[in-house]
Design a protein around this motif. Sequence first.
Motif, PDB file in Angstrom:
ATOM      1  N   GLY A  39       0.821  -1.206   0.000  1.00  0.00           N
ATOM      2  CA  GLY A  39       0.000   0.000   0.000  1.00  0.00           C
ATOM      3  C   GLY A  39       0.855   1.256   0.000  1.00  0.00           C
ATOM      4  O   GLY A  39       0.506   2.260  -0.625  1.00  0.00           O
ATOM      5  N   THR A  40       1.980   1.186   0.705  1.00  0.00           N
ATOM      6  CA  THR A  40       2.898   2.330   0.732  1.00  0.00           C
ATOM      7  C   THR A  40       3.412   2.625  -0.675  1.00  0.00           C
ATOM      8  O   THR A  40       3.398   3.772  -1.134  1.00  0.00           O
ATOM      9  N   SER A  63      -4.105  -1.227   0.028  1.00  0.00           N
ATOM     10  CA  SER A  63      -3.138  -2.150   0.634  1.00  0.00           C
ATOM     11  C   SER A  63      -3.789  -3.508   0.810  1.00  0.00           C
ATOM     12  O   SER A  63      -4.984  -3.593   1.124  1.00  0.00           O
ATOM     13  N   ALA A  83      -2.397   6.060   9.471  1.00  0.00           N
ATOM     14  CA  ALA A  83      -1.257   5.154   9.599  1.00  0.00           C
ATOM     15  C   ALA A  83      -0.029   5.902   9.076  1.00  0.00           C
ATOM     16  O   ALA A  83      -0.138   6.700   8.142  1.00  0.00           O
ATOM     17  N   LYS A  93      -5.788  -6.249   6.492  1.00  0.00           N
ATOM     18  CA  LYS A  93      -6.739  -5.341   5.830  1.00  0.00           C
ATOM     19  C   LYS A  93      -7.991  -6.117   5.400  1.00  0.00           C
ATOM     20  O   LYS A  93      -8.001  -7.336   5.399  1.00  0.00           O
ATOM     21  N   ASP A 150      -6.380   7.577  -0.120  1.00  0.00           N
ATOM     22  CA  ASP A 150      -5.746   6.475   0.610  1.00  0.00           C
ATOM     23  C   ASP A 150      -6.873   5.525   1.039  1.00  0.00           C
ATOM     24  O   ASP A 150      -7.593   5.782   2.008  1.00  0.00           O
ATOM     25  N   ALA A 166      -6.461   2.311   1.875  1.00  0.00           N
ATOM     26  CA  ALA A 166      -5.850   1.111   2.475  1.00  0.00           C
ATOM     27  C   ALA A 166      -6.753   0.438   3.506  1.00  0.00           C
ATOM     28  O   ALA A 166      -6.608  -0.749   3.780  1.00  0.00           O
ATOM     29  N   GLN A 167      -7.688   1.207   4.092  1.00  0.00           N
ATOM     30  CA  GLN A 167      -8.569   0.636   5.116  1.00  0.00           C
ATOM     31  C   GLN A 167     -10.015   0.575   4.626  1.00  0.00           C
ATOM     32  O   GLN A 167     -10.923   0.374   5.431  1.00  0.00           O
ATOM     33  N   ALA A 226       2.212   5.175   7.172  1.00  0.00           N
ATOM     34  CA  ALA A 226       2.519   4.934   5.758  1.00  0.00           C
ATOM     35  C   ALA A 226       2.096   6.096   4.860  1.00  0.00           C
ATOM     36  O   ALA A 226       2.784   6.411   3.884  1.00  0.00           O
TER      37      ALA A 226
HETATM   38  C1  LIG Z   1      -1.950  -0.102   5.874  1.00  0.00           C
HETATM   39  C2  LIG Z   1      -2.025   1.305   5.443  1.00  0.00           C
HETATM   40  C3  LIG Z   1      -1.162   1.842   4.466  1.00  0.00           C
HETATM   41  C4  LIG Z   1       0.026   1.125   3.917  1.00  0.00           C
HETATM   42  O1  LIG Z   1      -0.130  -0.124   3.443  1.00  0.00           O
HETATM   43  P1  LIG Z   1       1.081  -1.182   3.461  1.00  0.00           P
HETATM   44  O2  LIG Z   1       0.561  -2.237   2.548  1.00  0.00           O
HETATM   45  O3  LIG Z   1       1.254  -1.628   4.858  1.00  0.00           O
HETATM   46  O4  LIG Z   1       2.295  -0.513   2.914  1.00  0.00           O
HETATM   47  C5  LIG Z   1      -1.373   3.150   4.052  1.00  0.00           C
HETATM   48  N1  LIG Z   1      -2.346   3.908   4.581  1.00  0.00           N
HETATM   49  C6  LIG Z   1      -3.170   3.446   5.538  1.00  0.00           C
HETATM   50  C7  LIG Z   1      -4.243   4.348   6.078  1.00  0.00           C
HETATM   51  C8  LIG Z   1      -3.030   2.145   6.018  1.00  0.00           C
HETATM   52  O5  LIG Z   1      -3.848   1.703   6.980  1.00  0.00           O
END
Ligand SMILES: *Cc1c(COP(=O)(O)O)cnc(C)c1O
Length: 376
Positions: free
Chosen positions: A65-66, A186, A91, A191, A162, A164-165, A93
């Motif tokens: 995700g990063t 991510s 997070a 997740k 973003d 990721a969540q 990241a």
């Molecule tokens: C988990 C997360 C990321 C990064 O994902 P990774 O796969 O761990 O690099 C970025 N932003 C948020 C809000 C996250 O929760």
Amino acid sequence: MGTMTDFIPVASPLAQTQAYAQEIQDAIRDVVNSGWYVLGDYVSKFEKTFAAFLGARFCVGVASGTDALILALKAVGIQPGDEIITVSHTAVATVAAIELLGAVPVFADIDPVTRCLDPSRIDDLLSDKSRAVVPVHIYGQPAPMKEIKAIARQHGLKIIEDCAQAHGAEINGIKVGNFGDAAAFSFYPTKNLGAIGDGGAVVTNTAEIARSVKALREYGWEKRYVSSFPGMNSRLDELQAAVLGAKLPYLARDTARRRSIAGRYRKSIKNRHQSPPADVKGTLHAMHLFVMESKNRESFRKFLKDAGIDTAVHYPEPIHKQPAYAGRIRGCDHLAYTEKLYKSIVSLPMYPELTDQQVDKICTTLKKWDLICRKK
Ligand SMILES: *Cc1c(COP(=O)(O)O)cnc(C)c1O
């Protein structure tokens, strides 16, 4: 009281792997026997089906995700020194990705209801270096994208969501990942859609951005072994793509289960010392995390722990309080609500494999705590 076997953790990637054991084993065996391990048919197929799930045109699988954030920012043209407006309540990241690109994060406060970027704060943070906004759909709650888009358009800012969540979260029936120029997902194991290792994806509705991310993830290649521009290595491997592909058909069902568990938690929290997350009209919360607020957090956490229920804090400190970032990010002295929120948040166990008995037990314990609070 609780023995290790009936202790309820906050998250359980293992429970998910066990729930889809057969599909996952089959997928893994197939990849191992195929002899093709990175960027192959499983990756292309997953990219297509995940884009279709979101109702988006393009998905490009990457290593995390990063990396998805870094590549999305790069693909929309972010350069070193450009300012990116985002939040401290996220997070790490989100902010790490911006700085890894040489860009400069600027912090906006969050809205007390959504706990996401408060659009009314953007104006005050603009400078002649502002280039993009990175709203975070924190915990699975969509950020107010209509308002953010209006301001971004007015000032020529790019938007990278973003996500990721927030796999499957919606605003008025449209899934997040479709509201900006590009979005980062991510697939970290905890997740809502998790691999059995690292993984991520950039999602976009713009062909040019998709093409650019595709090249950037592999040395800037548009033709094999020929770099059109400088890139990096951030490929998704076949094993992860196969596992993700095996689990994706169940994501909608799993999200519904998360939301039904959240509904039961909400009903069990009814005292003035505590509040559940808001149910925001017009949005579908993906319930990655159930983050409630508690005025007496430490005693509440201990009460749950003694009953065999684990809790967590996401996150113990906002980014601008952490040693790596303290005092040096513009905007960090105007984060009143960010500063207030982190002291009271607590996350309850939240994953689709929680059994009805486990949910019953958590709700009963919440109600007991409710009675204790009412007496105070
Ligand atoms: C988990 C997360 C990321 C990064 O994902 P990774 O796969 O761990 O690099 C970025 N932003 C948020 C809000 C996250 O929760």
